[in-house]
Structures are given as structure tokens and as C-alpha cells.
Motif scaffolding. Structure first.
Motif, PDB file in Angstrom:
ATOM      1  N   VAL A 191     -89.266  64.022  60.536  1.00 42.75           N
ATOM      2  CA  VAL A 191     -89.154  62.668  59.992  1.00 42.75           C
ATOM      3  C   VAL A 191     -90.508  61.972  60.129  1.00 42.75           C
ATOM      4  O   VAL A 191     -91.342  62.378  60.941  1.00 42.75           O
ATOM      5  N   ALA A 192     -90.690  60.917  59.368  1.00 40.97           N
ATOM      6  CA  ALA A 192     -91.958  60.200  59.398  1.00 40.97           C
ATOM      7  C   ALA A 192     -92.022  59.146  60.504  1.00 40.97           C
ATOM      8  O   ALA A 192     -93.030  59.011  61.182  1.00 40.97           O
ATOM      9  N   LEU A 193     -90.927  58.404  60.699  1.00 42.88           N
ATOM     10  CA  LEU A 193     -90.989  57.209  61.542  1.00 42.88           C
ATOM     11  C   LEU A 193     -90.163  57.313  62.817  1.00 42.88           C
ATOM     12  O   LEU A 193     -89.066  57.883  62.819  1.00 42.88           O
ATOM     13  N   LEU A 194     -90.668  56.701  63.871  1.00 42.34           N
ATOM     14  CA  LEU A 194     -89.901  56.596  65.112  1.00 42.34           C
ATOM     15  C   LEU A 194     -88.620  55.796  64.879  1.00 42.34           C
ATOM     16  O   LEU A 194     -87.606  56.040  65.530  1.00 42.34           O
ATOM     17  N   GLU A 195     -88.653  54.866  63.944  1.00 46.13           N
ATOM     18  CA  GLU A 195     -87.461  54.091  63.615  1.00 46.13           C
ATOM     19  C   GLU A 195     -86.333  55.010  63.150  1.00 46.13           C
ATOM     20  O   GLU A 195     -85.163  54.786  63.492  1.00 46.13           O
ATOM     21  N   ARG A 196     -86.673  56.028  62.376  1.00 51.10           N
ATOM     22  CA  ARG A 196     -85.665  56.991  61.917  1.00 51.10           C
ATOM     23  C   ARG A 196     -85.135  57.808  63.090  1.00 51.10           C
ATOM     24  O   ARG A 196     -83.930  58.077  63.180  1.00 51.10           O
ATOM     25  N   VAL A 197     -86.016  58.202  63.989  1.00 47.24           N
ATOM     26  CA  VAL A 197     -85.587  58.948  65.176  1.00 47.24           C
ATOM     27  C   VAL A 197     -84.614  58.112  65.996  1.00 47.24           C
ATOM     28  O   VAL A 197     -83.572  58.601  66.446  1.00 47.24           O
ATOM     29  N   ALA A 198     -84.922  56.829  66.185  1.00 44.40           N
ATOM     30  CA  ALA A 198     -84.035  55.936  66.936  1.00 44.40           C
ATOM     31  C   ALA A 198     -82.683  55.810  66.250  1.00 44.40           C
ATOM     32  O   ALA A 198     -81.636  55.812  66.911  1.00 44.40           O
ATOM     33  N   SER A 199     -82.686  55.734  64.932  1.00 46.81           N
ATOM     34  CA  SER A 199     -81.438  55.637  64.181  1.00 46.81           C
ATOM     35  C   SER A 199     -80.598  56.907  64.332  1.00 46.81           C
ATOM     36  O   SER A 199     -79.379  56.841  64.517  1.00 46.81           O
ATOM     37  N   LEU A 200     -81.244  58.066  64.257  1.00 40.14           N
ATOM     38  CA  LEU A 200     -80.526  59.335  64.452  1.00 40.14           C
ATOM     39  C   LEU A 200     -79.913  59.411  65.850  1.00 40.14           C
ATOM     40  O   LEU A 200     -78.779  59.852  66.017  1.00 40.14           O
ATOM     41  N   ALA A 201     -80.671  58.968  66.844  1.00 39.84           N
ATOM     42  CA  ALA A 201     -80.174  58.988  68.225  1.00 39.84           C
ATOM     43  C   ALA A 201     -78.988  58.042  68.388  1.00 39.84           C
ATOM     44  O   ALA A 201     -77.970  58.394  69.003  1.00 39.84           O
ATOM     45  N   ALA A 202     -79.086  56.832  67.832  1.00 43.51           N
ATOM     46  CA  ALA A 202     -77.992  55.863  67.934  1.00 43.51           C
ATOM     47  C   ALA A 202     -76.734  56.391  67.251  1.00 43.51           C
ATOM     48  O   ALA A 202     -75.626  56.276  67.801  1.00 43.51           O
ATOM     49  N   ASP A 203     -76.891  56.988  66.074  1.00 45.16           N
ATOM     50  CA  ASP A 203     -75.740  57.570  65.383  1.00 45.16           C
ATOM     51  C   ASP A 203     -75.085  58.660  66.224  1.00 45.16           C
ATOM     52  O   ASP A 203     -73.850  58.733  66.306  1.00 45.16           O
ATOM     53  N   ALA A 204     -75.896  59.505  66.842  1.00 45.41           N
ATOM     54  CA  ALA A 204     -75.354  60.595  67.666  1.00 45.41           C
ATOM     55  C   ALA A 204     -74.541  60.041  68.826  1.00 45.41           C
ATOM     56  O   ALA A 204     -73.462  60.556  69.144  1.00 45.41           O
ATOM     57  N   VAL A 205     -75.028  58.987  69.454  1.00 45.91           N
ATOM     58  CA  VAL A 205     -74.308  58.379  70.588  1.00 45.91           C
ATOM     59  C   VAL A 205     -72.986  57.783  70.127  1.00 45.91           C
ATOM     60  O   VAL A 205     -71.933  58.037  70.726  1.00 45.91           O
ATOM     61  N   LEU A 206     -73.021  56.987  69.060  1.00 40.62           N
ATOM     62  CA  LEU A 206     -71.802  56.313  68.609  1.00 40.62           C
ATOM     63  C   LEU A 206     -70.787  57.286  68.019  1.00 40.62           C
ATOM     64  O   LEU A 206     -69.578  57.050  68.110  1.00 40.62           O
ATOM     65  N   ASP A 207     -71.258  58.377  67.441  1.00 43.77           N
ATOM     66  CA  ASP A 207     -70.348  59.383  66.889  1.00 43.77           C
ATOM     67  C   ASP A 207     -69.677  60.226  67.974  1.00 43.77           C
ATOM     68  O   ASP A 207     -68.614  60.798  67.746  1.00 43.77           O
ATOM     69  N   LEU A 208     -70.294  60.306  69.143  1.00 36.96           N
ATOM     70  CA  LEU A 208     -69.812  61.197  70.197  1.00 36.96           C
ATOM     71  C   LEU A 208     -68.535  60.716  70.865  1.00 36.96           C
ATOM     72  O   LEU A 208     -67.626  61.502  71.120  1.00 36.96           O
ATOM     73  N   ASP A 209     -68.452  59.425  71.165  1.00 34.28           N
ATOM     74  CA  ASP A 209     -67.316  58.925  71.943  1.00 34.28           C
ATOM     75  C   ASP A 209     -67.000  57.501  71.522  1.00 34.28           C
ATOM     76  O   ASP A 209     -67.865  56.618  71.627  1.00 34.28           O
ATOM     77  N   PRO A 210     -65.785  57.246  71.050  1.00 33.86           N
ATOM     78  CA  PRO A 210     -65.434  55.902  70.570  1.00 33.86           C
ATOM     79  C   PRO A 210     -65.416  54.842  71.675  1.00 33.86           C
ATOM     80  O   PRO A 210     -65.371  53.646  71.368  1.00 33.86           O
ATOM     81  N   ARG A 211     -65.492  55.246  72.929  1.00 39.39           N
ATOM     82  CA  ARG A 211     -65.522  54.262  74.015  1.00 39.39           C
ATOM     83  C   ARG A 211     -66.886  53.591  74.152  1.00 39.39           C
ATOM     84  O   ARG A 211     -67.001  52.565  74.826  1.00 39.39           O
ATOM     85  N   THR A 212     -67.912  54.155  73.521  1.00 42.25           N
ATOM     86  CA  THR A 212     -69.227  53.515  73.527  1.00 42.25           C
ATOM     87  C   THR A 212     -69.204  52.395  72.500  1.00 42.25           C
ATOM     88  O   THR A 212     -69.062  52.635  71.309  1.00 42.25           O
ATOM     89  N   GLU A 213     -69.345  51.165  72.976  1.00 44.84           N
ATOM     90  CA  GLU A 213     -69.260  49.998  72.101  1.00 44.84           C
ATOM     91  C   GLU A 213     -70.590  49.643  71.461  1.00 44.84           C
ATOM     92  O   GLU A 213     -70.626  49.084  70.366  1.00 44.84           O
TER      93      GLU A 213
END
Length: 122
Positions: free
Chosen positions: A71-93
Motif C-alpha cells: 500500500v502507499a499510505l500509512l493511513e491505509r495500513v491503519a484502516s486495514l488494522a482497524a478493520d481487522a480488529v473490529l471484524d474479529l470480535d463484536p465485543r470491541t466497541e
């Protein structure tokens, strides 16, 4: 519910990230900090990992998501990481992700560059 936080600091990952193509060809070291907003009451009473978000699973999911594609931007990396966290467990608000590029290729004496993203569950 009383929200608490699960924190993961300094998760080291090699990823192909950068605007110049050369940076996307060779993996570079990133450090990832995560803060998950989670209700910790049940786990605090039960002492059972089933009652909380497993931070080991979070670390693996984020590392896998970040290392997968150039990917080009750190912003995209942060977005991918956030998606992975929220997709993993619905208890993460909500999750706050900080991505730090440890060796940014800029022509000045800089220790690191970073972006921070906060995302809440829709």
C-alpha cells in the motif's frame, strides 16, 4: 456496562508501504499500537479468557492484515488494522490504531513517522 481498554503496544510487523514504488517492493519495519474499547467487567469477575477479547488473536489478525498487500499510505495500513480488529470480535466497541514507520525515507533526521486512527463500531 463499564468500558475498559485492552492495549497492545509495539507490535512489530514488516510491510510493503510507501508512496515511492521502491518502498512497496521491500518490506519495512512498522510498529503498531492498538487500544480497544471493551467491556472488561465479565472477564474481571470470571477470570476466563472467553469473557474478553483475546489480545493474542488481535495481534495475529492485525499483523496478517497489514503484511498482506503493498500500500502507499500509512493511513491505509491503519484502516486495514482497524478493520481487522473490529471484524474479529463484536465485543470491541472501538479501536485506536497508531502505525509508526520506524525508518521513513525522508531527507532529514527523523526518528519515525506515524498516523493515528480512531474507529467505532457502526
Amino acid at each position: 456496562m463499564s468500558p475498559g481498554a485492552i492495549e497492545i503496544r509495539g507490535l512489530r510487523v514488516l510491510a510493503n508501504v510507501g508512496v515511492p514504488e521502491a518502498e512497496r517492493v521491500h518490506a519495512q519495519p512498522l510498529s503498531i499500537d492498538l487500544e480497544l474499547t471493551v467491556d472488561l467487567d465479565a472477564a474481571g469477575r470470571s477470570d476466563d479468557v472467553a469473557d474478553t477479547v483475546d489480545y493474542g488473536a488481535v495481534a495475529i489478525a492485525v499483523a496478517d492484515a497489514v503484511a498482506d498487500a503493498p500500500v502507499a499510505l500509512l493511513e491505509r495500513v491503519a484502516s486495514l488494522a482497524a478493520d481487522a480488529v473490529l471484524d474479529l470480535d463484536p465485543r470491541t466497541e472501538a479501536v485506536t490504531v497508531t502505525i509508526t514507520k520506524l525508518r521513513p525515507p525522508i531527507p532529514r533526521d527523523v526518528e519515525a513517522t506515524a498516523v493515528r486512527l480512531h474507529r467505532t463500531r457502526p
